[in-house]
Design an enzyme around this catalytic site. Structure first.
Site, PDB file in Angstrom:
ATOM      1  N   GLU A 153      -2.579  10.526   0.601  1.00 11.89           N
ATOM      2  CA  GLU A 153      -3.808   9.741   0.624  1.00 11.89           C
ATOM      3  C   GLU A 153      -4.076   9.147   1.992  1.00 11.89           C
ATOM      4  O   GLU A 153      -5.241   9.030   2.416  1.00 11.89           O
ATOM      5  CB  GLU A 153      -3.728   8.622  -0.428  1.00 11.89           C
ATOM      6  CG  GLU A 153      -5.034   7.859  -0.650  1.00 11.89           C
ATOM      7  CD  GLU A 153      -5.214   6.658   0.286  1.00 11.89           C
ATOM      8  OE1 GLU A 153      -6.341   6.115   0.341  1.00 11.89           O
ATOM      9  OE2 GLU A 153      -4.224   6.274   0.969  1.00 11.89           O
ATOM     10  N   GLU A 154      -3.029   8.785   2.707  1.00 13.39           N
ATOM     11  CA  GLU A 154      -3.204   8.092   3.973  1.00 13.39           C
ATOM     12  C   GLU A 154      -3.680   9.009   5.103  1.00 13.39           C
ATOM     13  O   GLU A 154      -4.096   8.528   6.156  1.00 13.39           O
ATOM     14  CB  GLU A 154      -1.889   7.419   4.404  1.00 13.39           C
ATOM     15  CG  GLU A 154      -1.413   6.313   3.477  1.00 13.39           C
ATOM     16  CD  GLU A 154      -2.280   5.057   3.542  1.00 13.39           C
ATOM     17  OE1 GLU A 154      -3.285   5.061   4.294  1.00 13.39           O
ATOM     18  OE2 GLU A 154      -1.963   4.089   2.848  1.00 13.39           O
TER      19      GLU A 154
ATOM     20  N   ASP B 129       0.826  -1.207   0.000  1.00 14.50           N
ATOM     21  CA  ASP B 129       0.000   0.000   0.000  1.00 14.50           C
ATOM     22  C   ASP B 129       0.852   1.245   0.000  1.00 14.50           C
ATOM     23  O   ASP B 129       1.327   1.687   1.042  1.00 14.50           O
ATOM     24  CB  ASP B 129      -0.915  -0.048   1.232  1.00 14.50           C
ATOM     25  CG  ASP B 129      -1.978   1.010   1.244  1.00 14.50           C
ATOM     26  OD1 ASP B 129      -2.183   1.670   0.221  1.00 14.50           O
ATOM     27  OD2 ASP B 129      -2.610   1.187   2.298  1.00 14.50           O
TER      28      ASP B 129
END
Length: 433
Positions: A191-192, A159
């Protein structure tokens, strides 16, 4: 698989190796049997530009807000393959913070391609070094295994640097056979944490209304399956205020923790309460909405009645809008407290939250699933102005079940299969239109 190895910072020499035309993009055949431990496992990686690139970007730490180094590496690599690259700066660097930027790439002057492939460069903490491991075996002697089963471990191996690598090489292989393919690449940051990179792209001139692209392919760990949709999300804080006092005379104060605990206890049951009785919404496609109390902060010392307490909560929405869930939570808090104001909610800005996302899965040959996690997809605001719908696909290698864990890992075979999967999606998108 959890073994920790010292990592070596990736060098531009590897970029030159990966761009060499004498090597196939993905190296030798995936069904080659190898022997271990006599085999140098690094050689399997070295012989494949795809696997080498994946290794290089995993070896560069890129926890959210610290993506500059990996971004520069990826930018240089893409330029070495004669693509036009734009550095979309989100926050300029200074003495205390790194520069943060998206990478947007396309062929020649085709700044507005028909198909865009995207994934993110940032990872969750902590950084875990890259390492290689033979598949598990009952026999320590004369171990033979298929090279596709070689395990690659470390933070970001799944990821989402697996998707970044597979997307990039799928695009390069597509362009190698069809130089006129109208495809572009977007590798974003953040994004995280907040999807700041995708939100920036969404507001930029690269996302006009109506859009010039007709398909967006998002890369996340989906176990090589197409995703028919993922749950929405809503985050919020819940705060209790009291009055400090000496713990020997608690009646002189008011414990914020004591006010907060019964509210949290009730909220924790909302996912199991039927919606008609005030619980979270459900749907046939996604099942139950779920609620997680992720962080609790309170108190100063054991002998002080706490005057302040707060909790941070995340809800995964199976149905309805964020506003629907806000109202359910408001009503639940009011039911517990009687509306006395001792506990209040902070939902942040009105833009906070996203409804469930329904995605396209009309390409033959893929298994189809739904997932519970969130992605950048809701942050890309696509305004068609009544024109044709933009198709959105979600696909990628690796399992979300290990993505944020200390055992994050993927196999060589999954990475190489993902390149083929992305190429099929590209081909279907270009062929359909």
């Amino acid at each position: 698989m959890k073994a920790i190895y010292c990592y070596i910072v990736a060098s531009l020499a590897r970029v030159a190796l990966a761009s060499g035309s004498q090597l196939p993009f993905r190296g030798s055949a995936v069904n080659e049997n190898v022997e271990s431990p006599s085999l140098d496992l690094d050689r399997i990686i070295d012989e494949s530009p795809l696997l080498s690139f994946h290794r290089d970007i995993v070896q560069i730490p890129s926890i959210s807000e610290h993506e500059e180094s990996v971004g520069n590496f990826v930018l240089d690599f893409i330029r070495s393959h004669n693509l036009t690259v734009e550095k979309q700066i989100i926050t300029p660097g200074n003495d205390t913070e790194q520069e943060r930027f998206n990478i947007y790439a396309y062929t020649g002057g085709n700044r507005f391609p028909k198909v865009v492939l995207t994934s993110h460069l940032d990872t969750v903490p902590p950084f875990i070094p890259y390492s290689l491991h033979p598949p598990a075996s009952d026999s320590a002697e004369n171990l033979k295994f298929n090279r596709s089963n070689l395990i690659i471990a470390g933070r970001g191996t799944v990821d989402a640097k697996a998707s970044v690598a597979a997307i990039l090489f799928a695009a390069l292989e597509t362009l190698d056979s069809n130089p006129d393919a109208s495809i572009g690449l977007l590798f974003d940051v953040g994004e995280e944490k907040s999807s700041v990179g995708m939100k920036h792209f969404s507001r930029s001139d690269l996302n006009p209304a109506p859009p010039t692209f007709h398909t967006v392919i998002f890369g996340e760990p989906t176990e090589l399956k197409l995703v028919a949709g993922h749950k929405g999300a809503l985050g919020f804080r819940i705060v209790a205020e009291g009055k400090a006092a000496h713990s020997g005379y608690p009646w002189l104060g008011k414990s914020a923790i004591s006010s907060l605990l019964p509210v949290l206890s009730y909220l924790d049951t909302l996912q199991d309460i039927p919606p008609e009785k005030g619980g979270l919404l459900r749907s046939e496609k996604f099942g139950q909405s779920t609620l997680n109390i992720g962080v609790v902060r309170a108190g100063l010392a054991a002998n002080v009645v706490p005057a302040y307490a707060e909790a941070t909560i995340s809800v995964r929405l199976a149905a309805g809008s964020p506003d629907d869930t806000r109202e359910i939570v408001r009503k639940a808090v009011e039911d517990v407290t009687g509306g006395d104001g001792s506990v209040y909610l902070d939902f942040g800005g009105t833009e906070n939250g996203a409804p469930p996302q329904h995605l396209d899965f009309d390409v033959d040959g893929f298994d189809v699933i739904t997932v519970n996690y969130g992605t950048d997809i809701p942050s890309l605001n696509i305004s068609t102005l009544g024109g044709p719908k933009v198709k959105r696909y979600l696909y990628g290698p690796g399992s979300i079940h290990v993505a944020h864990g200390d055992d994050e890992a993927i196999t060589v075979g999954e990475l190489e299969d993902a390149v083929r999967g992305y190429k099929r999606l590209i081909s279907a998108a270009l062929g359909t239109h």
